[in-house]
Design an enzyme around this catalytic site. Structure first.
Site, short mmCIF file in Angstrom:
data_model
loop_
_atom_site.label_atom_id
_atom_site.label_comp_id
_atom_site.label_asym_id
_atom_site.label_seq_id
_atom_site.Cartn_x
_atom_site.Cartn_y
_atom_site.Cartn_z
N ASP A 266 44.06 10.29 47.51
CA ASP A 266 44.25 8.94 48.00
C ASP A 266 42.91 8.23 47.79
OD1 ASP A 266 46.07 7.61 50.84
OD2 ASP A 266 45.10 6.62 49.14
C1 GLC Z 1 45.82 3.33 49.93
C2 GLC Z 1 47.06 4.11 50.31
C3 GLC Z 1 47.78 4.68 49.12
C4 GLC Z 1 47.61 3.73 47.94
C5 GLC Z 1 46.15 3.79 47.55
C6 GLC Z 1 45.82 2.82 46.43
O1 GLC Z 1 44.82 3.49 50.88
O2 GLC Z 1 46.92 5.13 51.30
O3 GLC Z 1 49.15 4.84 49.48
O4 GLC Z 1 48.43 4.14 46.87
O5 GLC Z 1 45.28 3.56 48.65
O6 GLC Z 1 45.97 1.50 46.88
#
Ligand code: GLC
Length: 742
Positions: A266
């Protein structure tokens, strides 16, 4: 004239030369070669620097390819409900393109409420085509985290509280996204069921709950859906961050489930080079590097799998074993997507996609109450309608975190209702003022929502206007603001915000024909429920919101949605909230969050503890009625490797066609370990014309009877008595049949 001998000779020579050239084309570039051979060939040609560069971001949403070899970059995009606008190279801010508006499909909770795998397939196909058209290789979705608490800020992004329902829907979604040559990146693996302290909370959970509740949807996505990517979650499990968690990524995902895809962190979920190297992280994104300020030309060199990793390989601290495994997975992703050799273009904002969004929404809206059959509203009678509520006029596709979208259009409920019932018949009163901001990530909806009147003035206006109309449609619920349905925060309660309850109660006193349309991604309480004749749960349904709501309220579409989440009467009735502190207070140090309700999540808790919810899991009404025959079973005993088939007749006893979701639950009447009162193990959505009867069949084997024995570390179905339970919801039981497992 005959071709001269020399011409023939030259032609022959050229043909051989071309053939030889083609034969010499490097294997990795030859799309007709097996992917594994292409990977091996590419790896042989890559330097260590080029290999390491493949494993981390080069911008906010892209990672490097191998320019020298003509291997393209990998481009990721949010989100599970639509393709995010293009952002600046290293920012969350939008890049200001004019060609990146998209369609917002309904929230995944709405998809789950369809209880229809065909809708999940349609969803995956449509959003995959939008991702492909925007040249994205990885769609950062779907999210399948179990709804352990209804106040999780991201409930709207996920599907349901039941692992079987999630598993049945994630597989067709993933398969159909990937049909486009776009990887689905199923998230967030795992145990990310709340937002407060999501990066510092260490989840403590039993193996039974892990295997029976929190892993099944991910396992199905990998072993049945063949997901090409998985996103690690922010939180910790067993005191190790999930983006580089040995048990989850190496032992379970890559060894037990034989996952051959890419584990993507993430954004900011990676915290250690040692752990990322050893515990199965393949592609690092979003690491906080101070935004190019750490003394190097490019802060991406600071990523844990960048220069620190390269230096470690050169110093001998790390072998190249893990490196080659990671690189082979990223190359496999590239050869499955951008270099698959299949010419596909996708499509963006097509009529088909709008129709898909509207159809999924129409199947996901849930009719919760319909006293006096006040619904559907007969437009032919030109009824006078007052629409009340900020959610009738506020765009809700923008905001809420990483699912925020820049839509080509969003038909608002007020406009949809005016289109359907005639603008001259539909008036509007604000009723309440919620969040009047209209910007997110540099995008502005351009709406003018400011209203400085007091709550009393707003209520008085709505009450006055309600007196002389035939129907009042109150369009309320939640929005994407902090503390509501929004990433990064959890809700403080189940209550409707912004004084809505008072406005509803005031209006229904002067006009009993009030229909409450709950636009929210998660359950809410309804203190006025006894005095309001009709309620629909409309979720966040995106670009086609106005049309889908009008379709249902006018009866153009007969509602067939069923709740994928229990609607509790009060928060303390929820398992996660009745066993002590639900979430820790905000904290930067690691804090434990123990899932003490264990396997009794959602309706499992309500059933076993015999708590009556406001509306139960699997509940939803129709404009027609259905009757069920007595369920039957083909044999009284099932052998360990055998199966039984449960049959039940369902009849449409009403005056219009409709669809019913027949649910099969299994109860283990005697088990050596505690088990929930019953568990969903089958469902079928059947379309029935008035008077029509269909026989619905469920064939189950011992896997539907099994529980995870965490002492023997295996699934097992214990011989003994079981019950197959047929329900129109988890609380509306139509019949049971006993059988024996030998
Ligand atoms: C965010 C989310 C994830 C997302 C990523 C990119 O914090 O937790 O679901 O795809 O970052 O935006």
């Amino acid at each position: 004239m005959k071709p001269h001998f020399l011409t023939l000779l030259t032609a022959a020579a050229l043909t051989i030369a071309v053939a030889q050239t083609r034969a010499q084309a490097p294997v990795y570039l030859d799309v007709n070669q097996p992917i594994e051979q292409r990977i091996n060939d590419a790896m042989k040609r890559m330097t260590t620097e080029e290999k390491v560069a493949l494993l981390h971001a080069q911008s906010k949403f892209s990672s490097a390819g191998v320019k020298r070899l003509g291997i393209p970059e990998v481009w990721c995009s949010d989100g599970p409900m639509g393709i995010r606008d293009e952002v600046l190279w290293d920012e969350w801010e939008q890049a200001g393109w004019t060609s990146d508006s998209c369609i917002a499909f309904p929230s995944l909770t709405c998809l789950a409420a369809t209880w229809n795998s065909d809708m999940a397939a349609l969803y995956g196909k449509s959003i995959g085509e939008e991702a492909l058209y925007r040249r994205k290789n990885v769609l950062l979705g779907p999210g399948v985290n179990i709804c352990r608490t209804p106040i999780n800020g991201r409930t709207f992004e996920y599907m349901s509280e039941d692992p079987f329902l999630n598993a049945q829907l994630v597989v067709p979604y993933v398969k159909n996204v990937q049909q486009n040559g776009v990887a689905a990146c199923v998230k967030h693996f795992a145990l990310n069921n709340f937002e407060v302290n999501r990066s510092s909370a260490n989840v403590i959970v039993s193996d039974r709950a892990l295997y029976e509740i929190y892993l099944p949807a991910f396992k199905a996505a990998v072993t049945e859906g063949n997901a090409w990517a998985i996103m690690g979650s922010y939180n910790l499990y067993q005191n190790q961050h999930c983006c580089h968690n040995k048990r989850l990524l190496i032992d379970i995902l890559k060894s037990d489930w034989k996952f051959d895809g890419v584990v993507i962190s993430d954004w900011g979920g990676c915290h250690s080079t040692d752990e990322a190297v050893a515990n199965g992280l393949d592609l690092e994104f979003g690491t906080w590097t101070g935004g190019k300020t750490w003394g190097r030309s490019n802060s991406y060199d600071n990523y844990f799998l960048a220069k620190p990793y390269l230096d470690g390989i050169k110093s001998g601290k790390y072998t190249t074993t893990e490196l080659d495994d990671k690189v082979s997975r990223v190359l496999r992703l590239i050869f499955r997507t951008s270099m698959s050799g299949q010419a596909r273009w996708g499509s963006l904002c097509s009529d088909e996609h709008y129709a898909a969004a509207r159809k999924i929404a129409g199947e996901g809206i849930v009719l919760l109450k319909n006293d006096r059959n006040i619904l559907p509203i007969d437009a032919s009678k030109n009824p006078k309608i007052l629409v009340v509520g900020e959610n009738a006029i506020k765009m809700l596709t923008l905001g809420g975190g990483s699912t925020s979208l820049k839509v080509q259009r969003e038909l608002l409920p007020l406009d949809g209702l005016r289109n359907r019932f005639g603008a001259e018949n539909v008036t509007f009163a604000r009723g309440y003022v919620g969040d009047t901001t209209t910007t997110f990530d540099g995008i502005d909806t351009g709406q003018k929502l400011a209203d400085h009147r007091s709550a009393q003035e707003l209520t008085d206006e709505a009450v006055r206007m309600a007196k002389d109309v035939d129907f009042v449609i109150f369009v309320g619920g939640m929005n994407k603001s902090n503390g509501q349905d929004c990433e990064g925060t959890d809700r403080a309660s189940l209550e409707l915000p912004y004084n809505q309850n008072n406005v509803v109660s005031a209006i229904v006193k002067v006009n009993p024909n009030l229909i409450f349309v709950n636009i929210a991604g998660s359950p809410v309480t309804m203190p006025w429920l006894n005095s309001v004749p009709a309620v629909i749960q409309a979720w966040f349904i995106g670009s086609e919101a106005g049309n889908a709501i009008a379709d249902i309220l006018s009866g153009d579409v007969n509602p067939s949605g069923k709740l994928p989440l229990t609607f509790p009467a009060k928060l303390e009735d929820v398992g996660a909230h009745s066993v002590g502190e639900y979430v820790c207070k905000p904290s930067f140090k690691v804090v434990d969050v123990e899932y003490k309700e264990d396997i009794l999540v959602g309706y499992r808790w309500f059933d076993t503890k015999k708590i009556k919810p406001l509306f139960p899991f699997g509940y939803g009404l129709s404009y027609t009625t259905f009757s069920y025959g007595k369920p039957s079973i083909d044999k009284a005993t099932m052998t360990a490797d055998g199966s039984v088939t449960v049959k039940v007749d369902v009849t449409n006893t009403g005056k219009r066609a409709g669809a019913e979701v027949v649910q099969l639950y299994i109860a283990d009447l005697k088990s050596s370990l505690p088990r929930p009162a019953k568990e969903l193990k089958g469902f079928k959505k059947v379309q029935l014309n008035p008077g029509e009867t269909k026989t619905v069949e469920f064939t189950i084997d011992s896997s539907a009877l099994s529980f995870y024995n965490d002492t023997k570390k295996q699934w097992e179905a214990e011989p003994g008595a079981f019950e197959a339970i047929i329900g129109a919801s988890s609380a509306d039981i139509k019949g049971k049949v006993k059988f024996e497992l030998k």
